[in-house]
Design a protein around this motif. Structure first.
Motif, PDB file in Angstrom:
ATOM      1  N   GLU A   1      55.601  35.372  18.725  1.00  0.00           N
ATOM      2  CA  GLU A   1      55.197  36.626  19.377  1.00  0.00           C
ATOM      3  C   GLU A   1      56.368  37.616  19.405  1.00  0.00           C
ATOM      4  O   GLU A   1      56.189  38.811  19.146  1.00  0.00           O
ATOM      5  N   ARG A   2      57.565  37.119  19.714  1.00  0.00           N
ATOM      6  CA  ARG A   2      58.743  38.001  19.738  1.00  0.00           C
ATOM      7  C   ARG A   2      58.984  38.622  18.364  1.00  0.00           C
ATOM      8  O   ARG A   2      59.342  39.797  18.260  1.00  0.00           O
ATOM      9  N   ASP A   3      58.806  37.807  17.325  1.00  0.00           N
ATOM     10  CA  ASP A   3      59.053  38.296  15.965  1.00  0.00           C
ATOM     11  C   ASP A   3      58.157  39.472  15.610  1.00  0.00           C
ATOM     12  O   ASP A   3      58.524  40.323  14.797  1.00  0.00           O
ATOM     13  N   LEU A   4      56.961  39.517  16.229  1.00  0.00           N
ATOM     14  CA  LEU A   4      56.020  40.607  15.976  1.00  0.00           C
ATOM     15  C   LEU A   4      56.153  41.729  17.002  1.00  0.00           C
ATOM     16  O   LEU A   4      55.440  42.740  16.932  1.00  0.00           O
ATOM     17  N   GLY A   5      57.026  41.535  17.996  1.00  0.00           N
ATOM     18  CA  GLY A   5      57.204  42.549  19.038  1.00  0.00           C
ATOM     19  C   GLY A   5      56.004  42.692  19.953  1.00  0.00           C
ATOM     20  O   GLY A   5      55.728  43.773  20.479  1.00  0.00           O
ATOM     21  N   ILE A   6      55.280  41.589  20.176  1.00  0.00           N
ATOM     22  CA  ILE A   6      54.069  41.654  21.020  1.00  0.00           C
ATOM     23  C   ILE A   6      54.200  40.768  22.259  1.00  0.00           C
ATOM     24  O   ILE A   6      53.209  40.403  22.879  1.00  0.00           O
ATOM     25  N   ASN A   7      55.450  40.438  22.638  1.00  0.00           N
ATOM     26  CA  ASN A   7      55.711  39.614  23.828  1.00  0.00           C
ATOM     27  C   ASN A   7      55.812  40.532  25.050  1.00  0.00           C
ATOM     28  O   ASN A   7      56.819  40.583  25.747  1.00  0.00           O
ATOM     29  N   PHE A   8      54.721  41.259  25.328  1.00  0.00           N
ATOM     30  CA  PHE A   8      54.741  42.338  26.315  1.00  0.00           C
ATOM     31  C   PHE A   8      54.967  41.870  27.756  1.00  0.00           C
ATOM     32  O   PHE A   8      55.372  42.659  28.601  1.00  0.00           O
ATOM     33  N   TRP A   9      54.691  40.603  28.051  1.00  0.00           N
ATOM     34  CA  TRP A   9      54.730  40.144  29.441  1.00  0.00           C
ATOM     35  C   TRP A   9      55.891  39.183  29.703  1.00  0.00           C
ATOM     36  O   TRP A   9      55.943  38.523  30.730  1.00  0.00           O
ATOM     37  N   GLU A  10      56.830  39.114  28.769  1.00  0.00           N
ATOM     38  CA  GLU A  10      57.897  38.117  28.884  1.00  0.00           C
ATOM     39  C   GLU A  10      58.726  38.301  30.156  1.00  0.00           C
ATOM     40  O   GLU A  10      59.145  37.326  30.766  1.00  0.00           O
ATOM     41  N   SER A  11      58.960  39.530  30.570  1.00  0.00           N
ATOM     42  CA  SER A  11      59.784  39.748  31.762  1.00  0.00           C
ATOM     43  C   SER A  11      59.011  39.515  33.055  1.00  0.00           C
ATOM     44  O   SER A  11      59.605  39.356  34.123  1.00  0.00           O
ATOM     45  N   GLN A  12      57.685  39.489  32.975  1.00  0.00           N
ATOM     46  CA  GLN A  12      56.872  39.313  34.184  1.00  0.00           C
ATOM     47  C   GLN A  12      56.437  37.864  34.418  1.00  0.00           C
ATOM     48  O   GLN A  12      56.270  37.445  35.563  1.00  0.00           O
ATOM     49  N   ALA A  13      56.238  37.122  33.338  1.00  0.00           N
ATOM     50  CA  ALA A  13      55.756  35.737  33.480  1.00  0.00           C
ATOM     51  C   ALA A  13      56.885  34.829  33.955  1.00  0.00           C
ATOM     52  O   ALA A  13      58.043  35.014  33.566  1.00  0.00           O
ATOM     53  N   PRO A  14      56.567  33.821  34.792  1.00  0.00           N
ATOM     54  CA  PRO A  14      57.598  32.878  35.226  1.00  0.00           C
ATOM     55  C   PRO A  14      58.249  32.171  34.033  1.00  0.00           C
ATOM     56  O   PRO A  14      57.575  31.836  33.061  1.00  0.00           O
ATOM     57  N   ARG A  15      59.570  31.979  34.123  1.00  0.00           N
ATOM     58  CA  ARG A  15      60.298  31.229  33.094  1.00  0.00           C
ATOM     59  C   ARG A  15      60.176  29.743  33.430  1.00  0.00           C
ATOM     60  O   ARG A  15      60.715  29.272  34.433  1.00  0.00           O
ATOM     61  N   ILE A  16      59.456  29.018  32.600  1.00  0.00           N
ATOM     62  CA  ILE A  16      59.266  27.585  32.813  1.00  0.00           C
ATOM     63  C   ILE A  16      60.409  26.864  32.104  1.00  0.00           C
ATOM     64  O   ILE A  16      60.485  26.850  30.880  1.00  0.00           O
ATOM     65  N   GLU A  17      61.314  26.273  32.871  1.00  0.00           N
ATOM     66  CA  GLU A  17      62.534  25.703  32.297  1.00  0.00           C
ATOM     67  C   GLU A  17      62.510  24.179  32.216  1.00  0.00           C
ATOM     68  O   GLU A  17      63.429  23.569  31.666  1.00  0.00           O
ATOM     69  N   GLY A  18      61.453  23.568  32.759  1.00  0.00           N
ATOM     70  CA  GLY A  18      61.386  22.113  32.713  1.00  0.00           C
ATOM     71  C   GLY A  18      59.967  21.613  32.577  1.00  0.00           C
ATOM     72  O   GLY A  18      58.997  22.370  32.728  1.00  0.00           O
ATOM     73  N   LEU A  19      59.856  20.330  32.274  1.00  0.00           N
ATOM     74  CA  LEU A  19      58.558  19.671  32.203  1.00  0.00           C
ATOM     75  C   LEU A  19      58.700  18.297  32.828  1.00  0.00           C
ATOM     76  O   LEU A  19      59.531  17.496  32.394  1.00  0.00           O
ATOM     77  N   GLY A  20      57.918  18.054  33.870  1.00  0.00           N
ATOM     78  CA  GLY A  20      58.039  16.804  34.617  1.00  0.00           C
ATOM     79  C   GLY A  20      56.840  15.904  34.432  1.00  0.00           C
ATOM     80  O   GLY A  20      55.727  16.366  34.172  1.00  0.00           O
ATOM     81  N   VAL A  21      57.072  14.611  34.567  1.00  0.00           N
ATOM     82  CA  VAL A  21      55.999  13.612  34.480  1.00  0.00           C
ATOM     83  C   VAL A  21      56.048  12.727  35.723  1.00  0.00           C
ATOM     84  O   VAL A  21      57.121  12.242  36.111  1.00  0.00           O
ATOM     85  N   SER A  22      54.901  12.548  36.346  1.00  0.00           N
ATOM     86  CA  SER A  22      54.750  11.599  37.447  1.00  0.00           C
ATOM     87  C   SER A  22      53.618  10.641  37.103  1.00  0.00           C
ATOM     88  O   SER A  22      52.627  11.046  36.492  1.00  0.00           O
ATOM     89  N   VAL A  23      53.767   9.398  37.483  1.00  0.00           N
ATOM     90  CA  VAL A  23      52.717   8.398  37.267  1.00  0.00           C
ATOM     91  C   VAL A  23      52.350   7.798  38.616  1.00  0.00           C
ATOM     92  O   VAL A  23      53.228   7.307  39.350  1.00  0.00           O
ATOM     93  N   ALA A  24      51.056   7.871  38.947  1.00  0.00           N
ATOM     94  CA  ALA A  24      50.582   7.335  40.218  1.00  0.00           C
ATOM     95  C   ALA A  24      50.302   5.841  40.092  1.00  0.00           C
ATOM     96  O   ALA A  24      49.801   5.379  39.067  1.00  0.00           O
ATOM     97  N   GLY A  25      50.627   5.113  41.146  1.00  0.00           N
ATOM     98  CA  GLY A  25      50.358   3.684  41.187  1.00  0.00           C
ATOM     99  C   GLY A  25      49.362   3.357  42.289  1.00  0.00           C
ATOM    100  O   GLY A  25      48.677   4.254  42.812  1.00  0.00           O
TER     101      GLY A  25
END
Length: 418
Positions: free
Chosen positions: A57-81
């Motif tokens: 999207e950046r390469d096409l210059g169409i990342n219009f909401w990049e400054s407004q959307a939350p920056r997701i910096e991680g990915l977590g996993v939980s397993v229920a027992g």
């Protein structure tokens, strides 16, 4: 100037239309809804996009909401027992941030941009007969509308489609008022909660029509306790069911969701579909050929969060294939080669997704468990969401997984001894 028709105004169709437009092609885009109907309609997906897809999207210059959307910096996993206790709980850091922008915001905005830049926008539902008529006026016709009659033109590829029925019942709610996870409240992360034998819950920060929000997304094994959303039309009832299931199966997520409210009257979605790979070329009654795009030809279950990522990667791959082809005819051989090039990427998504739909084997449980003690393992699994090809190196084969864990453990031991 070559004339191209794209049917379907989702992530892939619009990204491809805007990309071709920027390269000087004469592009017509068909959508069955106006931008305003999309913006004020029901949510369409969960769309967490990782670094590679965002870069397209950046390469096409169409990342219009990049400054407004939350920056997701991680990915977590939980397993229920048993007793709904957490057996596993970790978060991996992403090398490049991810983001989620409600498709109602993005598709409406992109559609308006396409029209403002001089693109031909046709608001009309398309049937096979319509395409038969239109195809004679275009050098290339592509179908990126993943539902309805048009998909029936593309034959199921049985060799690449192990499932012939839906493997999960899906239920989505966009909410305001979600509290932070006590662990790592300093950065935003997608949370994958696995309930063995029952299903999965994903929680992800997003940007929607009313600003910052979170998505609660249940994936239930059909016929199980999460498969209760079919036929629920009232958004308030949908949210009530979502929270009751949270309280029952994932109390740690319920603790931060107990005060949430739906973002708007269109903030819920439920459904199910069979993950399917299809042949990429559709033949029209008059003999013309059309090329299938993204989830028209490779539709994976959303359990691995790859739908919008795959759509972006397919659009980027097809854009390169079209531009490189110059003024030669877009015949069946070219269409097959364009798809084969995309499949080099897509096959890894399909393999990983279909693996995650099955009960995890022991070595995968070991990997998930080890990620709680070994941060490099957590980080590598998290970054696999951006580049699923890496799972070939350590995820599927028990011997490779064992070698990898032994290597990381030895390295951690050496670092501790220094």
């Amino acid at each position: 100037m070559r004339k191209i028709l794209i049917v379907g105004a989702g992530q892939s169709g619009l990204q491809l239309a805007l990309g071709l437009q920027s390269k000087g092609y004469d592009v017509t885009l068909m959508s069955n809804r106006t931008a305003e109907e999309i913006r004020t309609g029901r949510v369409m997906s969960t769309q967490c996009m990782f670094h590679t897809a965002l870069q397209h999207e950046r390469d096409l210059g169409i990342n219009f909401w990049e400054s407004q959307a939350p920056r997701i910096e991680g990915l977590g996993v939980s397993v229920a027992g048993p007793e709904s206790q957490r057996l596993v709980d970790w978060v991996g850091k992403l090398d490049g941030h991810a983001q989620s922008v409600d498709q109602r915001v993005k598709m409406a905005g992109w559609m308006e941009t396409f029209a403002q830049r001089g693109g031909q926008l046709v608001i009309h539902g398309a049937a096979v007969g319509d395409l038969d008529y239109f195809s004679r006026a275009y050098d290339l016709v592509m179908v990126s509308a993943g539902k309805g009659e048009l998909v029936s033109m593309f034959a199921r590829d049985a060799a690449r489609s192990p499932y012939d029925a839906p493997q999960r019942a899906l239920a989505v709610a966009y909410v305001h008022g979600m509290g932070p996870r006590p662990e790592h409240p300093e950065f935003d992360a997608v949370r994958c909660n696995l309930v063995p034998g029952v299903g999965e819950l994903f929680v992800m920060p997003t940007f929607t029509t009313s600003g910052r929000a979170d998505i609660l997304f249940w994936e239930g094994i059909p016929g199980g306790p999460l498969d209760v959303f079919q036929g629920v039309k009232d958004p308030a009832e949908h949210l009530k069911l979502t929270l009751e299931l949270l309280e029952r199966f994932l109390p740690w997520e319920y603790a931060r969701a107990s005060k949430v409210e739906l973002t708007d009257s269109g903030a819920t979605l439920a459904g199910r579909y069979a993950p399917t790979v299809r042949k990429p070329i559709g033949r029209l009654p008059g003999g013309g050929l059309v090329l299938g795009v993204a989830d028209v030809v490779v539709a994976n279950d959303p359990i691995t969060g790859q739908g919008s990522n795959s759509a972006s990667k397919c659009a980027a791959s097809y854009l390169r294939a079209i531009v490189e082809h110059g003024d030669k005819p877009f015949d069946g051989a070219w269409m097959q080669s364009a798809f084969d090039r995309y499949w080099e990427t897509a096959q890894h998504v399909t393999k990983w997704t279909n693996t995650m739909l099955a009960p995890p084997p022991e070595h995968v449980l070991n990997l998930f468990g080890a990620a709680g003690q070994l941060q490099p393992v957590a980080d590598r699994v998290a970054n696999g969401f951006n580049d699923p090809a890496d799972f070939e190196n350590f995820f599927y084969d028990p011997a490779l997984a064992g070698e990898y864990l032994a290597e990381v453990t030895a390295s951690a031991g050496a670092s501790a001894a220094e």
